[in-house]
Design a protein around this motif. Structure first.
Motif, PDB file in Angstrom:
ATOM      1  N   PRO A 165      -3.355 -13.153  22.051  1.00 28.78           N
ATOM      2  CA  PRO A 165      -3.360 -12.254  20.902  1.00 28.78           C
ATOM      3  C   PRO A 165      -1.981 -12.187  20.230  1.00 28.78           C
ATOM      4  O   PRO A 165      -0.954 -12.092  20.905  1.00 28.78           O
ATOM      5  CB  PRO A 165      -3.734 -10.893  21.504  1.00 28.78           C
ATOM      6  CG  PRO A 165      -4.416 -11.213  22.792  1.00 28.78           C
ATOM      7  CD  PRO A 165      -3.784 -12.465  23.291  1.00 28.78           C
ATOM      8  N   ILE A 166      -1.995 -12.266  18.886  1.00 28.40           N
ATOM      9  CA  ILE A 166      -0.786 -12.096  18.087  1.00 28.40           C
ATOM     10  C   ILE A 166      -0.950 -10.784  17.324  1.00 28.40           C
ATOM     11  O   ILE A 166      -1.820 -10.661  16.475  1.00 28.40           O
ATOM     12  CB  ILE A 166      -0.574 -13.255  17.095  1.00 28.40           C
ATOM     13  CG1 ILE A 166      -0.713 -14.609  17.805  1.00 28.40           C
ATOM     14  CG2 ILE A 166       0.769 -13.119  16.394  1.00 28.40           C
ATOM     15  CD1 ILE A 166       0.289 -14.860  18.882  1.00 28.40           C
ATOM     16  N   VAL A 167      -0.117  -9.814  17.650  1.00 31.31           N
ATOM     17  CA  VAL A 167      -0.217  -8.495  17.034  1.00 31.31           C
ATOM     18  C   VAL A 167       0.966  -8.285  16.096  1.00 31.31           C
ATOM     19  O   VAL A 167       2.121  -8.505  16.493  1.00 31.31           O
ATOM     20  CB  VAL A 167      -0.230  -7.378  18.092  1.00 31.31           C
ATOM     21  CG1 VAL A 167      -0.230  -6.006  17.423  1.00 31.31           C
ATOM     22  CG2 VAL A 167      -1.432  -7.530  19.014  1.00 31.31           C
ATOM     23  N   VAL A 168       0.687  -7.879  14.870  1.00 34.20           N
ATOM     24  CA  VAL A 168       1.751  -7.458  13.975  1.00 34.20           C
ATOM     25  C   VAL A 168       1.738  -5.941  13.903  1.00 34.20           C
ATOM     26  O   VAL A 168       0.691  -5.312  13.724  1.00 34.20           O
ATOM     27  CB  VAL A 168       1.613  -8.079  12.563  1.00 34.20           C
ATOM     28  CG1 VAL A 168       0.312  -7.681  11.882  1.00 34.20           C
ATOM     29  CG2 VAL A 168       2.809  -7.708  11.690  1.00 34.20           C
ATOM     30  N   LEU A 169       2.895  -5.347  14.137  1.00 35.36           N
ATOM     31  CA  LEU A 169       3.078  -3.908  13.969  1.00 35.36           C
ATOM     32  C   LEU A 169       3.704  -3.674  12.604  1.00 35.36           C
ATOM     33  O   LEU A 169       4.784  -4.186  12.304  1.00 35.36           O
ATOM     34  CB  LEU A 169       4.011  -3.361  15.057  1.00 35.36           C
ATOM     35  CG  LEU A 169       3.422  -3.002  16.418  1.00 35.36           C
ATOM     36  CD1 LEU A 169       4.536  -2.544  17.356  1.00 35.36           C
ATOM     37  CD2 LEU A 169       2.370  -1.928  16.291  1.00 35.36           C
ATOM     38  N   ALA A 170       3.037  -2.893  11.755  1.00 36.79           N
ATOM     39  CA  ALA A 170       3.557  -2.593  10.423  1.00 36.79           C
ATOM     40  C   ALA A 170       3.236  -1.147  10.086  1.00 36.79           C
ATOM     41  O   ALA A 170       2.319  -0.540  10.657  1.00 36.79           O
ATOM     42  CB  ALA A 170       2.949  -3.536   9.384  1.00 36.79           C
ATOM     43  N   ASP A 171       4.006  -0.599   9.123  1.00 35.41           N
ATOM     44  CA  ASP A 171       3.792   0.799   8.750  1.00 35.41           C
ATOM     45  C   ASP A 171       3.929   0.968   7.247  1.00 35.41           C
ATOM     46  O   ASP A 171       3.994  -0.009   6.498  1.00 35.41           O
ATOM     47  CB  ASP A 171       4.755   1.710   9.515  1.00 35.41           C
ATOM     48  CG  ASP A 171       6.221   1.509   9.129  1.00 35.41           C
ATOM     49  OD1 ASP A 171       6.512   0.671   8.231  1.00 35.41           O
ATOM     50  OD2 ASP A 171       7.086   2.185   9.721  1.00 35.41           O
ATOM     51  N   GLY A 227      -1.091  -0.263  13.301  1.00 39.05           N
ATOM     52  CA  GLY A 227      -0.102   0.616  12.692  1.00 39.05           C
ATOM     53  C   GLY A 227      -0.677   1.411  11.545  1.00 39.05           C
ATOM     54  O   GLY A 227      -1.754   1.997  11.646  1.00 39.05           O
ATOM     55  N   GLU A 228       0.057   1.441  10.429  1.00 42.50           N
ATOM     56  CA  GLU A 228      -0.317   2.207   9.244  1.00 42.50           C
ATOM     57  C   GLU A 228      -0.510   1.278   8.058  1.00 42.50           C
ATOM     58  O   GLU A 228       0.015   0.156   8.041  1.00 42.50           O
ATOM     59  CB  GLU A 228       0.788   3.198   8.890  1.00 42.50           C
ATOM     60  CG  GLU A 228       1.171   4.151   9.994  1.00 42.50           C
ATOM     61  CD  GLU A 228       2.443   4.907   9.657  1.00 42.50           C
ATOM     62  OE1 GLU A 228       2.508   6.088   9.993  1.00 42.50           O
ATOM     63  OE2 GLU A 228       3.377   4.304   9.069  1.00 42.50           O
ATOM     64  N   ARG A 229      -1.229   1.761   7.065  1.00 44.38           N
ATOM     65  CA  ARG A 229      -1.372   1.019   5.816  1.00 44.38           C
ATOM     66  C   ARG A 229       0.015   0.746   5.236  1.00 44.38           C
ATOM     67  O   ARG A 229       0.863   1.626   5.167  1.00 44.38           O
ATOM     68  CB  ARG A 229      -2.224   1.836   4.843  1.00 44.38           C
ATOM     69  CG  ARG A 229      -2.517   1.179   3.527  1.00 44.38           C
ATOM     70  CD  ARG A 229      -3.727   1.841   2.863  1.00 44.38           C
ATOM     71  NE  ARG A 229      -3.594   3.295   2.818  1.00 44.38           N
ATOM     72  CZ  ARG A 229      -3.090   3.966   1.779  1.00 44.38           C
ATOM     73  NH1 ARG A 229      -2.646   3.318   0.719  1.00 44.38           N
ATOM     74  NH2 ARG A 229      -3.038   5.289   1.805  1.00 44.38           N
ATOM     75  N   THR A 230       0.236  -0.493   4.833  1.00 39.76           N
ATOM     76  CA  THR A 230       1.555  -0.910   4.362  1.00 39.76           C
ATOM     77  C   THR A 230       1.862  -0.337   2.974  1.00 39.76           C
ATOM     78  O   THR A 230       1.038   0.338   2.356  1.00 39.76           O
ATOM     79  CB  THR A 230       1.649  -2.440   4.335  1.00 39.76           C
ATOM     80  OG1 THR A 230       0.625  -2.952   3.452  1.00 39.76           O
ATOM     81  CG2 THR A 230       1.461  -3.030   5.726  1.00 39.76           C
ATOM     82  N   MET A 263       7.873  -9.250   1.959  1.00 39.79           N
ATOM     83  CA  MET A 263       7.748 -10.289   2.973  1.00 39.79           C
ATOM     84  C   MET A 263       7.139  -9.757   4.270  1.00 39.79           C
ATOM     85  O   MET A 263       6.420 -10.468   4.983  1.00 39.79           O
ATOM     86  CB  MET A 263       9.125 -10.912   3.232  1.00 39.79           C
ATOM     87  CG  MET A 263       9.167 -11.930   4.348  1.00 39.79           C
ATOM     88  SD  MET A 263       8.010 -13.295   4.119  1.00 39.79           S
ATOM     89  CE  MET A 263       8.283 -14.186   5.652  1.00 39.79           C
ATOM     90  N   ALA A 264       7.378  -8.485   4.585  1.00 43.79           N
ATOM     91  CA  ALA A 264       6.748  -7.885   5.764  1.00 43.79           C
ATOM     92  C   ALA A 264       5.235  -7.823   5.584  1.00 43.79           C
ATOM     93  O   ALA A 264       4.475  -8.008   6.547  1.00 43.79           O
ATOM     94  CB  ALA A 264       7.307  -6.491   6.019  1.00 43.79           C
ATOM     95  N   ILE A 299       3.986  -9.664  20.161  1.00 42.97           N
ATOM     96  CA  ILE A 299       4.066  -8.569  19.193  1.00 42.97           C
ATOM     97  C   ILE A 299       5.166  -8.875  18.189  1.00 42.97           C
ATOM     98  O   ILE A 299       6.321  -9.097  18.568  1.00 42.97           O
ATOM     99  CB  ILE A 299       4.342  -7.222  19.891  1.00 42.97           C
ATOM    100  CG1 ILE A 299       3.186  -6.856  20.822  1.00 42.97           C
ATOM    101  CG2 ILE A 299       4.565  -6.122  18.850  1.00 42.97           C
ATOM    102  CD1 ILE A 299       3.452  -5.615  21.661  1.00 42.97           C
ATOM    103  N   ILE A 300       4.786  -8.920  16.905  1.00 47.29           N
ATOM    104  CA  ILE A 300       5.739  -9.104  15.811  1.00 47.29           C
ATOM    105  C   ILE A 300       5.884  -7.750  15.124  1.00 47.29           C
ATOM    106  O   ILE A 300       4.938  -7.248  14.513  1.00 47.29           O
ATOM    107  CB  ILE A 300       5.244 -10.153  14.789  1.00 47.29           C
ATOM    108  CG1 ILE A 300       4.825 -11.448  15.501  1.00 47.29           C
ATOM    109  CG2 ILE A 300       6.291 -10.404  13.727  1.00 47.29           C
ATOM    110  CD1 ILE A 300       5.942 -12.175  16.179  1.00 47.29           C
ATOM    111  N   ASP A 301       7.046  -7.154  15.220  1.00 43.17           N
ATOM    112  CA  ASP A 301       7.265  -5.799  14.721  1.00 43.17           C
ATOM    113  C   ASP A 301       7.997  -5.851  13.375  1.00 43.17           C
ATOM    114  O   ASP A 301       9.175  -6.200  13.314  1.00 43.17           O
ATOM    115  CB  ASP A 301       8.082  -5.006  15.747  1.00 43.17           C
ATOM    116  CG  ASP A 301       8.161  -3.521  15.434  1.00 43.17           C
ATOM    117  OD1 ASP A 301       7.795  -3.125  14.304  1.00 43.17           O
ATOM    118  OD2 ASP A 301       8.597  -2.756  16.321  1.00 43.17           O
ATOM    119  N   VAL A 302       7.274  -5.509  12.299  1.00 43.30           N
ATOM    120  CA  VAL A 302       7.886  -5.472  10.966  1.00 43.30           C
ATOM    121  C   VAL A 302       7.806  -4.062  10.376  1.00 43.30           C
ATOM    122  O   VAL A 302       7.831  -3.885   9.160  1.00 43.30           O
ATOM    123  CB  VAL A 302       7.247  -6.501  10.000  1.00 43.30           C
ATOM    124  CG1 VAL A 302       7.530  -7.916  10.462  1.00 43.30           C
ATOM    125  CG2 VAL A 302       5.742  -6.266   9.851  1.00 43.30           C
TER     126      VAL A 302
END
Length: 401
Positions: free
Chosen positions: A287-293, A317-320, A299-300, A225-228
């Motif tokens: 699985p590679i999951v990116v968490l974004a909001d 997550g949410e639309r960036t 860069m995120a 999990i990559i949390d940005v």
């Protein structure tokens, strides 16, 4: 052969005459960074409008009718010409119009500032765009809740073997650890691993080293999990140190293009941007999951694009935010780039030099990247120390859906 030669010569001559005939209608070179001695709002509007006309890189996707803006607002600014810049009420009225005419611009990085004798005015359209979103939440609300959720995971011994950095009044967080014994979790609240933008560089380096160590040696890894979330961007060169361990060769993850001339739609070609591989002691086919909001930007968002370009990538997550462009240096040459940051004695335009699209050709500037799996921010859960978005990522890794 002779007839063909004569015909070609006549065609070339006609084309030359046609170009000459329309030369008076072609825009002339103007460097908005050198505009000086602007003494009133009428002159300021002319300069600002022209600067945007030549310099803004998003006219191909921006819905704003810039010619209509000129027709509507020029008489209004002309009416203020006799007042100069020394009447605070006039300045308030004039900058209010600047806010109106820039409010719908799609550049997620965009900011405009006017330097008046009595006051400096600043406006960021993207703040208004975000505040109108459903389920809007502030950056501060997220950061406070995240720290509480992480501390709860540590206390419950679900998050272990981690290195955590918390730094500064404006919260900077970096964390590498193992969640539920088999998921590598890595978080950055902004990118700056290589540049060491913060004072305690040793702690930041320890977080990065711990992340790589876990990828290399942790006995069982079921997912990453990559949390940005809440990450406003930073240094593009960090990307391989976050995701380069999951590709064996350089990998196209997005395309970028810039201006090639002073016309609104004078663009260079779309140029592929590559994720460079980094050495890893083993191959992780997980699985590679990116968490974004909604506060993930720049860069995120590029990181989010990169994860989505991987065959095993997923965005939860949410639309960036909607600001994937690359910013220019303050002193970039207008004659070389025709775009980017502008500042003169009267105003500053903080705008992107390069626009981006994903590997499918989609431009998300001003819109934001939609998640593969939507997981809205849950303020009530956060208040109880439960990170619902993170738990959704864990569920996806466990179930594949």
């Amino acid at each position: 052969m002779k007839k063909s030669y004569i015909r070609d010569l006549l065609v070339a001559l006609a084309a030359t005459l046609a170009l000459t005939g329309c030369r008076d209608d072609m825009p002339t070179m103007q460097n908005p960074r050198t505009d000086a001695n602007i003494s009133n709002w009428a002159e300021a509007f002319e300069s600002f409008w022209s600067a945007m006309n030549y310099n803004y890189v998003f006219w191909s996707v921006d819905p704003t009718d810039w010619d209509a803006v000129y027709e509507e607002y020029k008489p209004k600014f002309d009416a203020l010409a006799d007042d100069g810049f020394y009447d605070p009420e006039v300045n308030d009225e004039a900058f209010g119009m600047i806010e109106e005419l820039t409010a719908d611009l799609v550049d997620g990085h965009y900011a405009v500032r006017f330097y008046m004798p009595n006051k400096t005015y600043t406006f960021l359209p993207s703040d208004g765009h975000l505040s109108k979103r459903e389920n809007y939440h502030s950056r501060d609300l997220f950061e406070t809740g995240w720290q509480g959720a992480i501390q709860r995971l540590i206390q419950e011994k679900r998050l272990t073997n981690g290195t955590l950095a918390l730094e500064g009044k404006a919260p900077f967080t970096a964390l590498a650890g193992v969640l539920d014994e088999d998921i590598v979790y890595f978080r950055l609240s902004e990118f700056g691993l290589l540049a060491h933008l913060h004072n305690d560089t040793s702690v930041i380096e320890q977080v990065r080293e711990r992340y790589v160590e876990l990828l290399n040696t942790w006995p069982e890894v079921k997912g990453v999990i990559i949390d940005v979330r809440n990450n406003g961007g930073g240094i593009v060169n960090d990307l391989p140190f976050v995701l380069g361990y999951f590709v064996d060769e350089r990998h196209v993850f997005m395309y970028q293009r810039g201006k090639s001339g002073i016309g609104r739609l004078d663009y260079g070609p779309w140029i592929p941007q590559y994720l460079q591989p980094m050495a890893l002691d083993r191959k992780l086919d997980v699985p590679i999951v990116v968490l974004a909001d909604m506060h993930s930007m720049s860069m995120a968002e590029m990181t989010t694009m990169a994860v989505l370009s991987l065959p095993n990538g997923c965005f939860i997550g949410e639309r960036t935010t909607g600001g994937q462009g690359t910013l220019a240096a303050d002193n970039n040459s207008f004659e070389e780039t025709y775009s980017g940051y502008i500042e003169n004695d009267t105003y500053l335009i903080y705008t992107t030099q390069i626009m981006s699209c994903d590997v499918n050709g989609e431009v998300y500037e001003g819109v934001g990247i939609p998640p593969t799996i939507e997981a809205p921010f849950d303020e009530a859960s956060f208040a109880q120390g439960v990170d619902a978005q993170l738990e959704r990522a864990v569920e996806y890794i466990r179930s594949g859906k």
